[in-house]
Design a protein around this motif. Structure first.
Motif, mmCIF file in Angstrom:
data_model
loop_
_atom_site.group_PDB
_atom_site.id
_atom_site.type_symbol
_atom_site.label_atom_id
_atom_site.label_comp_id
_atom_site.label_asym_id
_atom_site.label_seq_id
_atom_site.Cartn_x
_atom_site.Cartn_y
_atom_site.Cartn_z
ATOM 1 N N ASP A 1 0.831 -1.211 0.000
ATOM 2 C CA ASP A 1 0.000 0.000 0.000
ATOM 3 C C ASP A 1 0.863 1.258 0.000
ATOM 4 O O ASP A 1 0.540 2.246 -0.681
ATOM 5 N N LYS A 2 1.955 1.233 0.738
ATOM 6 C CA LYS A 2 2.875 2.378 0.779
ATOM 7 C C LYS A 2 3.484 2.618 -0.604
ATOM 8 O O LYS A 2 3.577 3.757 -1.056
ATOM 9 N N LYS A 3 3.857 1.548 -1.271
ATOM 10 C CA LYS A 3 4.438 1.662 -2.614
ATOM 11 C C LYS A 3 3.417 2.235 -3.592
ATOM 12 O O LYS A 3 3.759 3.083 -4.422
ATOM 13 N N ILE A 4 2.146 1.810 -3.477
ATOM 14 C CA ILE A 4 1.087 2.339 -4.351
ATOM 15 C C ILE A 4 0.923 3.843 -4.126
ATOM 16 O O ILE A 4 0.806 4.619 -5.088
ATOM 17 N N VAL A 5 0.962 4.279 -2.867
ATOM 18 C CA VAL A 5 0.830 5.712 -2.551
ATOM 19 C C VAL A 5 2.012 6.482 -3.131
ATOM 20 O O VAL A 5 1.848 7.566 -3.732
ATOM 21 N N GLU A 6 3.231 5.961 -2.980
ATOM 22 C CA GLU A 6 4.426 6.630 -3.512
ATOM 23 C C GLU A 6 4.342 6.757 -5.034
ATOM 24 O O GLU A 6 4.656 7.818 -5.600
ATOM 25 N N LEU A 7 3.942 5.667 -5.693
ATOM 26 C CA LEU A 7 3.810 5.711 -7.153
ATOM 27 C C LEU A 7 2.732 6.707 -7.569
ATOM 28 O O LEU A 7 2.886 7.429 -8.574
ATOM 29 N N GLY A 8 1.629 6.772 -6.827
ATOM 30 C CA GLY A 8 0.555 7.721 -7.121
ATOM 31 C C GLY A 8 1.026 9.163 -6.993
ATOM 32 O O GLY A 8 0.696 10.026 -7.831
ATOM 33 N N ARG A 9 1.801 9.458 -5.965
ATOM 34 C CA ARG A 9 2.335 10.816 -5.787
ATOM 35 C C ARG A 9 3.268 11.183 -6.945
ATOM 36 O O ARG A 9 3.206 12.301 -7.473
ATOM 37 N N SER A 10 4.126 10.231 -7.310
ATOM 38 C CA SER A 10 5.054 10.481 -8.415
ATOM 39 C C SER A 10 4.283 10.732 -9.713
ATOM 40 O O SER A 10 4.585 11.659 -10.471
ATOM 41 N N ARG A 11 3.278 9.906 -9.970
ATOM 42 C CA ARG A 11 2.449 10.077 -11.168
ATOM 43 C C ARG A 11 1.753 11.435 -11.163
ATOM 44 O O ARG A 11 1.762 12.168 -12.154
ATOM 45 N N ASP A 12 1.171 11.772 -10.005
ATOM 46 C CA ASP A 12 0.459 13.052 -9.905
ATOM 47 C C ASP A 12 1.408 14.236 -10.116
ATOM 48 O O ASP A 12 1.045 15.237 -10.761
ATOM 49 N N GLY A 13 2.631 14.131 -9.586
ATOM 50 C CA GLY A 13 3.631 15.196 -9.785
ATOM 51 C C GLY A 13 4.003 15.332 -11.243
ATOM 52 O O GLY A 13 4.133 16.452 -11.774
ATOM 53 N N LYS A 14 4.163 14.219 -11.926
ATOM 54 C CA LYS A 14 4.512 14.255 -13.352
ATOM 55 C C LYS A 14 3.337 14.806 -14.171
ATOM 56 O O LYS A 14 3.539 15.551 -15.122
ATOM 57 N N GLN A 15 2.113 14.476 -13.794
ATOM 58 C CA GLN A 15 0.953 15.018 -14.502
ATOM 59 C C GLN A 15 0.869 16.537 -14.309
ATOM 60 O O GLN A 15 0.530 17.281 -15.239
ATOM 61 N N ARG B 1 11.291 21.178 -27.908
ATOM 62 C CA ARG B 1 11.968 20.605 -26.730
ATOM 63 C C ARG B 1 10.941 20.339 -25.631
ATOM 64 O O ARG B 1 10.952 19.274 -25.006
ATOM 65 N N LEU B 2 10.038 21.258 -25.377
ATOM 66 C CA LEU B 2 9.012 21.090 -24.342
ATOM 67 C C LEU B 2 8.059 19.943 -24.696
ATOM 68 O O LEU B 2 7.630 19.179 -23.825
ATOM 69 N N GLN B 3 7.720 19.819 -26.001
ATOM 70 C CA GLN B 3 6.841 18.714 -26.421
ATOM 71 C C GLN B 3 7.529 17.364 -26.192
ATOM 72 O O GLN B 3 6.889 16.402 -25.782
ATOM 73 N N ALA B 4 8.845 17.301 -26.465
ATOM 74 C CA ALA B 4 9.601 16.067 -26.210
ATOM 75 C C ALA B 4 9.567 15.742 -24.711
ATOM 76 O O ALA B 4 9.430 14.578 -24.310
ATOM 77 N N GLU B 5 9.669 16.798 -23.890
ATOM 78 C CA GLU B 5 9.602 16.595 -22.423
ATOM 79 C C GLU B 5 8.213 16.111 -22.026
ATOM 80 O O GLU B 5 8.071 15.214 -21.193
ATOM 81 N N VAL B 6 7.156 16.650 -22.609
ATOM 82 C CA VAL B 6 5.778 16.212 -22.330
ATOM 83 C C VAL B 6 5.620 14.749 -22.722
ATOM 84 O O VAL B 6 5.015 13.955 -21.984
ATOM 85 N N ASN B 7 6.157 14.361 -23.897
ATOM 86 C CA ASN B 7 6.071 12.969 -24.345
ATOM 87 C C ASN B 7 6.787 12.029 -23.370
ATOM 88 O O ASN B 7 6.279 10.954 -23.042
ATOM 89 N N ARG B 8 7.986 12.447 -22.922
ATOM 90 C CA ARG B 8 8.748 11.625 -21.959
ATOM 91 C C ARG B 8 7.965 11.510 -20.652
ATOM 92 O O ARG B 8 7.818 10.403 -20.097
ATOM 93 N N LEU B 9 7.455 12.629 -20.130
ATOM 94 C CA LEU B 9 6.692 12.601 -18.871
ATOM 95 C C LEU B 9 5.404 11.795 -19.029
ATOM 96 O O LEU B 9 4.995 11.091 -18.112
ATOM 97 N N SER B 10 4.753 11.889 -20.176
ATOM 98 C CA SER B 10 3.537 11.096 -20.432
ATOM 99 C C SER B 10 3.845 9.604 -20.377
ATOM 100 O O SER B 10 3.053 8.813 -19.839
ATOM 101 N N GLN B 11 4.999 9.230 -20.935
ATOM 102 C CA GLN B 11 5.401 7.814 -20.883
ATOM 103 C C GLN B 11 5.660 7.385 -19.432
ATOM 104 O O GLN B 11 5.260 6.302 -19.013
ATOM 105 N N GLU B 12 6.292 8.247 -18.657
ATOM 106 C CA GLU B 12 6.540 7.933 -17.239
ATOM 107 C C GLU B 12 5.226 7.809 -16.467
ATOM 108 O O GLU B 12 5.083 6.945 -15.609
ATOM 109 N N VAL B 13 4.244 8.677 -16.798
ATOM 110 C CA VAL B 13 2.938 8.605 -16.134
ATOM 111 C C VAL B 13 2.272 7.269 -16.455
ATOM 112 O O VAL B 13 1.718 6.607 -15.573
#
Length: 183
Positions: free
Chosen positions: A101-115, A137-149
């Protein structure tokens, strides 16, 4: 007084009868006293045998009570050991679930931060003051962050549907009692 020969014989005969009766009475009394002694001896022997039986019964009863006490103690010790093992296994299971459950919360926070980063960067891309090469360059960053999300969402979904293996030691008492699935 005439002394008749016959009267002497009768007296003698009466005396002999009297002696025979006295001897018969004495023999009867003597024989009866032996029978009485035999009965008294038999009664005393029966009392001794009865007392021995009581002593033996008391001894067996004491041994039985000791056995019952020992078995009860062993049973209670086994129950306590099983309960302690069960508590330990339940604790380990709860710790594994809490970790998940702790890992799920950590992953959720990371996802929310990237979003949030994606929303912020999208605002920069849509700004008229952003240069075209900066937009790329910003669009490439959005694509990378979208993949991480998407990766974080996949991990979260995996953790949420992951079944934590229940240790066999935790299921064993349930299986013995007929409550487990493997019985």
């Amino acid at each position: 007084m005439s002394f008749d020969h016959r009267d002497g014989e009768d007296d003698m005969q009466n005396l002999i009868y009297l002696l025979i009766m006295a001897l018969a009475g004495g023999a009867g009394w003597y024989g009866g006293s032996w029978r009485g002694r035999d009965a008294i001896n038999a009664l005393q022997q029966a009392k001794v045998v009865g007392q021995q039986a009581i002593v033996e019964r008391d001894k067996l009863q004491a041994e039985l009570q000791q056995t019952v006490t020992r078995l009860t103690s062993e049973f209670q010790q086994g129950q306590q050991a099983r309960d302690a093992a069960h508590a330990q296994q339940a604790s380990q299971l709860n710790a594994a679930l809490a970790s998940r459950d702790k890992k799920i919360v950590e992953l959720g926070r990371s996802r929310d931060g990237k979003q949030a980063d994606i929303v912020r960067i999208q605002a920069q891309i849509n700004s008229s003051s952003t240069a075209p090469d900066e937009r790329q360059r910003l669009q490439a960053e959005v694509n990378r962050l979208s993949q991480e999300v998407r990766d974080k969402e996949t991990q979260i979904a995996g953790f949420e549907c992951t079944k934590v293996a229940v240790p066999a030691e935790l299921l064993l008492p349930l299986q013995r009692s007929g409550l487990g699935a493997g019985t």
